[in-house]
Write a protein that holds these residues in place. Structure first.
Motif, PDB file in Angstrom:
ATOM      1  N   ILE A 118       0.841  -1.190   0.000  1.00 35.71           N
ATOM      2  CA  ILE A 118       0.000   0.000   0.000  1.00 35.71           C
ATOM      3  C   ILE A 118       0.879   1.245   0.000  1.00 35.71           C
ATOM      4  CG2 ILE A 118      -1.727   1.313   1.276  1.00 35.71           C
ATOM      5  CD1 ILE A 118      -2.832  -1.315   2.333  1.00 35.71           C
ATOM      6  N   SER A 119       0.685   2.098  -0.985  1.00 31.56           N
ATOM      7  CA  SER A 119       1.455   3.337  -1.085  1.00 31.56           C
ATOM      8  C   SER A 119       0.869   4.379  -0.136  1.00 31.56           C
ATOM      9  CB  SER A 119       1.421   3.865  -2.525  1.00 31.56           C
ATOM     10  OG  SER A 119       1.954   2.911  -3.418  1.00 31.56           O
ATOM     11  N   MET A 120       1.688   4.863   0.780  1.00 31.50           N
ATOM     12  CA  MET A 120       1.222   5.863   1.741  1.00 31.50           C
ATOM     13  C   MET A 120       2.420   6.716   2.158  1.00 31.50           C
ATOM     14  SD  MET A 120      -1.036   5.337   5.221  1.00 31.50           S
ATOM     15  CE  MET A 120       0.257   4.611   6.222  1.00 31.50           C
ATOM     16  N   ASP A 121       2.433   7.964   1.750  1.00 35.77           N
ATOM     17  CA  ASP A 121       3.618   8.803   1.912  1.00 35.77           C
ATOM     18  C   ASP A 121       3.522   9.798   3.057  1.00 35.77           C
ATOM     19  OD1 ASP A 121       4.788   7.543  -0.337  1.00 35.77           O
ATOM     20  OD2 ASP A 121       3.678   8.879  -1.667  1.00 35.77           O
ATOM     21  N   SER A 122       2.411   9.789   3.772  1.00 37.09           N
ATOM     22  CA  SER A 122       2.286  10.669   4.937  1.00 37.09           C
ATOM     23  C   SER A 122       1.240  10.106   5.887  1.00 37.09           C
ATOM     24  CB  SER A 122       1.898  12.086   4.520  1.00 37.09           C
ATOM     25  OG  SER A 122       1.747  12.919   5.665  1.00 37.09           O
ATOM     26  N   LEU A 123       1.419  10.377   7.177  1.00 40.57           N
ATOM     27  CA  LEU A 123       0.447   9.994   8.199  1.00 40.57           C
ATOM     28  C   LEU A 123      -0.402  11.188   8.612  1.00 40.57           C
ATOM     29  CD1 LEU A 123       2.796   7.746  10.362  1.00 40.57           C
ATOM     30  CD2 LEU A 123       0.914   6.979   8.899  1.00 40.57           C
ATOM     31  N   LYS A 124      -0.216  12.295   7.916  1.00 41.60           N
ATOM     32  CA  LYS A 124      -0.997  13.496   8.196  1.00 41.60           C
ATOM     33  C   LYS A 124      -1.979  13.722   7.058  1.00 41.60           C
ATOM     34  CE  LYS A 124       2.801  15.549  10.812  1.00 41.60           C
ATOM     35  NZ  LYS A 124       3.761  16.669  10.920  1.00 41.60           N
ATOM     36  N   GLU A 125      -3.234  13.921   7.402  1.00 42.88           N
ATOM     37  CA  GLU A 125      -4.285  13.984   6.391  1.00 42.88           C
ATOM     38  C   GLU A 125      -4.053  15.088   5.364  1.00 42.88           C
ATOM     39  OE1 GLU A 125      -8.297  13.888   7.711  1.00 42.88           O
ATOM     40  OE2 GLU A 125      -7.979  12.244   9.129  1.00 42.88           O
ATOM     41  N   TYR A 126      -3.631  16.257   5.808  1.00 42.60           N
ATOM     42  CA  TYR A 126      -3.468  17.370   4.863  1.00 42.60           C
ATOM     43  C   TYR A 126      -2.294  17.127   3.923  1.00 42.60           C
ATOM     44  CZ  TYR A 126       0.495  19.342   7.503  1.00 42.60           C
ATOM     45  OH  TYR A 126       1.708  19.541   8.107  1.00 42.60           O
ATOM     46  N   GLU A 168       8.541  12.686   9.211  1.00 39.52           N
ATOM     47  CA  GLU A 168       7.560  11.707   9.682  1.00 39.52           C
ATOM     48  C   GLU A 168       8.117  10.285   9.742  1.00 39.52           C
ATOM     49  OE1 GLU A 168       3.406  11.973   8.319  1.00 39.52           O
ATOM     50  OE2 GLU A 168       4.153  13.395   6.824  1.00 39.52           O
ATOM     51  N   LEU A 169       9.382  10.107   9.383  1.00 40.25           N
ATOM     52  CA  LEU A 169       9.915   8.758   9.245  1.00 40.25           C
ATOM     53  C   LEU A 169       9.887   7.983  10.564  1.00 40.25           C
ATOM     54  CD1 LEU A 169      12.865   9.282   6.752  1.00 40.25           C
ATOM     55  CD2 LEU A 169      10.400   9.060   6.345  1.00 40.25           C
ATOM     56  N   LEU A 170      10.179   8.659  11.665  1.00 42.44           N
ATOM     57  CA  LEU A 170      10.144   7.987  12.969  1.00 42.44           C
ATOM     58  C   LEU A 170       8.736   7.509  13.294  1.00 42.44           C
ATOM     59  CD1 LEU A 170      11.631   7.096  15.488  1.00 42.44           C
ATOM     60  CD2 LEU A 170      11.192   9.364  16.488  1.00 42.44           C
ATOM     61  N   ASP A 171       7.726   8.313  12.963  1.00 42.00           N
ATOM     62  CA  ASP A 171       6.341   7.914  13.211  1.00 42.00           C
ATOM     63  C   ASP A 171       5.985   6.664  12.400  1.00 42.00           C
ATOM     64  OD1 ASP A 171       5.891  10.052  14.932  1.00 42.00           O
ATOM     65  OD2 ASP A 171       5.275  11.377  13.310  1.00 42.00           O
ATOM     66  N   PHE A 172       6.439   6.630  11.162  1.00 42.08           N
ATOM     67  CA  PHE A 172       6.213   5.443  10.344  1.00 42.08           C
ATOM     68  C   PHE A 172       6.889   4.223  10.972  1.00 42.08           C
ATOM     69  CE2 PHE A 172       5.023   8.170   6.695  1.00 42.08           C
ATOM     70  CZ  PHE A 172       4.019   7.390   6.133  1.00 42.08           C
ATOM     71  N   MET A 173       8.119   4.393  11.415  1.00 39.80           N
ATOM     72  CA  MET A 173       8.860   3.270  11.979  1.00 39.80           C
ATOM     73  C   MET A 173       8.217   2.747  13.259  1.00 39.80           C
ATOM     74  SD  MET A 173      12.882   4.103  11.254  1.00 39.80           S
ATOM     75  CE  MET A 173      12.897   5.843  11.668  1.00 39.80           C
ATOM     76  N   PHE A 185      10.732   2.259   3.279  1.00 35.18           N
ATOM     77  CA  PHE A 185      11.073   3.578   2.775  1.00 35.18           C
ATOM     78  C   PHE A 185      11.776   3.424   1.433  1.00 35.18           C
ATOM     79  CE2 PHE A 185      11.301   4.266   7.486  1.00 35.18           C
ATOM     80  CZ  PHE A 185      10.125   4.996   7.567  1.00 35.18           C
ATOM     81  N   ILE A 186      11.296   4.160   0.433  1.00 37.45           N
ATOM     82  CA  ILE A 186      11.813   4.044  -0.923  1.00 37.45           C
ATOM     83  C   ILE A 186      12.485   5.352  -1.321  1.00 37.45           C
ATOM     84  CG2 ILE A 186      11.215   3.592  -3.333  1.00 37.45           C
ATOM     85  CD1 ILE A 186       8.750   2.094  -2.310  1.00 37.45           C
ATOM     86  N   GLU A 187      13.706   5.252  -1.802  1.00 35.89           N
ATOM     87  CA  GLU A 187      14.403   6.446  -2.280  1.00 35.89           C
ATOM     88  C   GLU A 187      13.691   7.026  -3.495  1.00 35.89           C
ATOM     89  OE1 GLU A 187      19.134   6.379  -1.354  1.00 35.89           O
ATOM     90  OE2 GLU A 187      18.459   5.207  -3.054  1.00 35.89           O
ATOM     91  N   LEU A 188      13.580   8.335  -3.505  1.00 33.61           N
ATOM     92  CA  LEU A 188      13.049   9.030  -4.665  1.00 33.61           C
ATOM     93  C   LEU A 188      13.972   8.778  -5.855  1.00 33.61           C
ATOM     94  CD1 LEU A 188      10.804  11.072  -5.531  1.00 33.61           C
ATOM     95  CD2 LEU A 188      12.476  12.878  -5.064  1.00 33.61           C
ATOM     96  N   MET A 189      13.379   8.388  -6.989  1.00 30.01           N
ATOM     97  CA  MET A 189      14.162   8.101  -8.187  1.00 30.01           C
ATOM     98  C   MET A 189      13.840   9.114  -9.277  1.00 30.01           C
ATOM     99  SD  MET A 189      13.918   3.940  -8.459  1.00 30.01           S
ATOM    100  CE  MET A 189      12.134   3.880  -8.272  1.00 30.01           C
ATOM    101  N   PRO A 190      14.820   9.488 -10.086  1.00 35.87           N
ATOM    102  CA  PRO A 190      14.585  10.459 -11.164  1.00 35.87           C
ATOM    103  C   PRO A 190      13.905   9.809 -12.358  1.00 35.87           C
ATOM    104  CG  PRO A 190      16.864   9.754 -11.192  1.00 35.87           C
ATOM    105  CD  PRO A 190      16.238   9.113  -9.977  1.00 35.87           C
ATOM    106  N   LEU A 191      12.672   9.375 -12.127  1.00 32.61           N
ATOM    107  CA  LEU A 191      11.911   8.641 -13.137  1.00 32.61           C
ATOM    108  C   LEU A 191      10.597   9.364 -13.383  1.00 32.61           C
ATOM    109  CD1 LEU A 191      11.398   6.057 -14.867  1.00 32.61           C
ATOM    110  CD2 LEU A 191      10.522   4.978 -12.795  1.00 32.61           C
ATOM    111  N   GLY A 192      10.339   9.745 -14.636  1.00 26.77           N
ATOM    112  CA  GLY A 192       9.075  10.395 -14.974  1.00 26.77           C
ATOM    113  C   GLY A 192       8.864  11.684 -14.209  1.00 26.77           C
ATOM    114  N   GLU A 193       7.685  11.821 -13.591  1.00 25.36           N
ATOM    115  CA  GLU A 193       7.335  13.041 -12.849  1.00 25.36           C
ATOM    116  C   GLU A 193       8.303  13.317 -11.697  1.00 25.36           C
ATOM    117  OE1 GLU A 193       4.520  15.375 -13.452  1.00 25.36           O
ATOM    118  OE2 GLU A 193       5.183  14.361 -15.275  1.00 25.36           O
TER     119      GLU A 193
END
Length: 319
Positions: A118-126, A168-173, A185-193
């Protein structure tokens, strides 16, 4: 299937559509529009079944359905059932944004689904609404809890972007202490957008993980792109996927099928092989696949030139 570098290729990721119900900033341009009823106008359900059956006979024993968003594919349940019952493949997963998963999880599980990424990049709704351009975090959290209640293995994929979610990484962990999930945790890659935000947004996850004394490295009996770590007594694991700072090509055991009927032997290569001509021709298909696998590249070159040479955006490949 074994390539010329001795790697056993036993895992295929199959994109069912390039359509998605979100517009994540590193994945899909905000102005991309799809026709209302469009899902896939190239490969039929029977085409997908032929591909999976043929690959299973060649030794593929792990299948992950991706997109775009695979939950938009109307025949997903049928396809998972076929993969499990007819092709005898037990390791079946999907990569999803999770928005609709809580509604479908039970039926998918009943028909053979074993795991979800499941892709989820933040634990904060906004923040979540911002990076997905409109997604509702509550739906994703509901889906995670539903899958856990059913016994479906859950992995959360978090793309780390400096200045956006690195705080937020500590909260995820910490989630892994209380729930039997893997947070990766996935490194940002220079792919597409993502290439538009890469220079300012790249964050070296490996260095951050190494600085946390409470985490210890754990081994896995499965080949994985991730290196895993754990807290003492934790129910889950912390994973790190670092194609930029540390290549895992020597362990790569996967290929990809795109939604328009091409094989990608490497995510970061622009080379693709059109297999549509070989569909419904079992003998030729098997021989062609064996030849293709031998040509799988030894490695990608992100570490050297920092930019992928694939012509596709991420949503057209599948995670």
């Amino acid at each position: 299937m074994v390539d010329k570098y001795g790697r056993n290729i036993n895992y295929v990721r199959i994109s069912l559509t390039d359509k998605c119900n979100l517009r994540c900033i590193y994945c899909m341009p905000s102005d991309i529009e799809f026709e209302k009823n469009y899902i896939n106008d190239v490969l039929s359900l029977n085409d997908y079944k032929f591909i999976i059956k043929g690959m299973s006979e060649l030794g593929i024993n792990k299948v992950r359905f991706t997109g775009g968003e695979p939950l938009l594919y109307p025949n997903l349940v049928d396809l998972i059932r076929y993969t499990y019952e007819e092709c005898r493949i037990d390791d079946i997963g999907i990569t999803t944004n999770g928005i609709r998963l809580h509604e479908m999880a039970y039926e998918l599980y009943q028909n053979g689904l074993k795991s979800v990424n499941i892709s989820m990049d933040s634990l904060k709704e906004y923040k979540y609404k911002s990076i997905t351009r409109g997604g509702d975090l509550k739906d994703v959290l509901k889906s995670i809890h539903k899958c856990l209640s059913l016994g479906i293995k859950v992995k959360i994929n978090c793309v780390v972007i400096k200045g956006f979610n690195d705080d937020e990484l500590l909260d995820f962990m910490l989630m892994t202490k209380f729930y039997p999930i893997d947070v990766r945790f996935i490194e940002l890659m220079p792919l597409g957008e993502a290439s538009k935000v890469y220079k300012k947004g790249y964050f070296n996850i490996g260095q951050m993980i190494d600085s946390i004394d409470e985490l210890y490295k754990v081994s896995s009996n499965k080949k994985s792109a991730a290196q895993y770590y754990k807290y003492d007594g934790a129910k889950g694991r912390v994973g790190v996927i670092t194609p930029m700072s540390c290549s895992f090509c020597s362990e790569c055991n996967r290929i990809r099928v795109t939604a328009n009927g091409n094989i990608k032997l490497c995510l970061h290569s622009k080379e693709e092989i059109d297999i549509k001509y070989y569909l419904n021709k079992p003998l030729i298909f098997r021989e062609i696949m064996k030849e293709m696998i031998l040509e799988k590249p030894e490695k990608h070159y992100l570490n050297e030139n920092r930019f992928s040479d694939t012509n596709r955006r991420m949503y057209q490949i599948g995670g």
